[in-house]
Design an enzyme around this catalytic site. Sequence first.
Site, short mmCIF file in Angstrom:
data_model
loop_
_atom_site.label_atom_id
_atom_site.label_comp_id
_atom_site.label_asym_id
_atom_site.label_seq_id
_atom_site.Cartn_x
_atom_site.Cartn_y
_atom_site.Cartn_z
N HIS A 53 49.94 -122.81 -5.63
CA HIS A 53 50.87 -123.86 -6.05
C HIS A 53 50.96 -123.91 -7.58
O HIS A 53 52.06 -123.93 -8.15
CB HIS A 53 50.38 -125.21 -5.49
CG HIS A 53 51.15 -126.40 -5.96
ND1 HIS A 53 51.97 -127.11 -5.12
CD2 HIS A 53 51.21 -127.03 -7.16
CE1 HIS A 53 52.52 -128.12 -5.78
NE2 HIS A 53 52.07 -128.09 -7.02
N GLU A 54 49.80 -123.93 -8.22
CA GLU A 54 49.78 -124.00 -9.68
C GLU A 54 50.30 -122.71 -10.31
O GLU A 54 50.95 -122.73 -11.36
CB GLU A 54 48.36 -124.30 -10.17
CG GLU A 54 47.81 -125.65 -9.73
CD GLU A 54 48.67 -126.82 -10.20
OE1 GLU A 54 49.32 -126.70 -11.25
OE2 GLU A 54 48.70 -127.85 -9.50
N HIS A 57 54.04 -122.85 -10.53
CA HIS A 57 54.47 -123.61 -11.71
C HIS A 57 54.37 -122.73 -12.96
O HIS A 57 55.31 -122.65 -13.77
CB HIS A 57 53.56 -124.82 -11.92
CG HIS A 57 53.81 -125.95 -10.98
ND1 HIS A 57 55.05 -126.48 -10.73
CD2 HIS A 57 52.94 -126.69 -10.23
CE1 HIS A 57 54.96 -127.48 -9.87
NE2 HIS A 57 53.68 -127.62 -9.55
#
Length: 247
Positions: A53-54, A57
Amino acid sequence: MGGLMKTDISFNFLGLLAAFVLAGAGLLLWPEARALLTFAFVLLGWIASVCLHEYAHAATAARFGDSTIIEKGYLTLDPVKYINSTGSLVLPVIALVFGGIALPGAAVMIRTDLIRKPWQQSLISLAGPATTFVLAVMAYLAAQGVGDEVLQDALMLLAFFELMAFVLNMLPIPGFDGFGAIEPFLPKTIQGLLSGKRLAVLNLILFALIFFLGYRIIMPIMALIISPFDIDLEPVWRGFDRFHFWK
């Protein structure tokens, strides 16, 4: 060239994936330890998903002009790189283990001043939840393809947690990615009010409310969201009971 390149996948992340696979194999081979192995399998899978997820980003931010992302090591998928505050990997793990709530984290520090377009900032915010949603679908599909009930329950629980994280993260609340997607289009005065220490305090209050009160609210909402798809949640509840084996 010696050592680990900054854009390579870290050995820490590869070790995390290896432990996740081994825990899954353990569920098939050692049914007598299924509760503890369910806990390990789901937790390790959850930590790996937060890293992805990170990473989403970070990769999107790097693509749109934040040159500091590579220097900070965010593109290595190294879990250690995402432990830069209590809101990164720390709170999501605590919330999952003790509260049964898949709380999204906020680990990647993005230089928004290096991002030129508001829509690019929105895409950076949405990249993480989009990845989480894809992982939820993958875990669900994997669960449908296994014949072992205990492993299927664990995968269904992991899919449920991923979907919960997606739903929570898309809420237009300051500190969540749903708000991050609309924030660049808000008036500067509102953006100023919801930054720095004010945002940190607000996030802490929200976390406390979600952690202590959210379970009773979130679970019915999740059941309502899933109900149109006619998905059997019984495997999720069985997996949840094993995951919280000490209760």
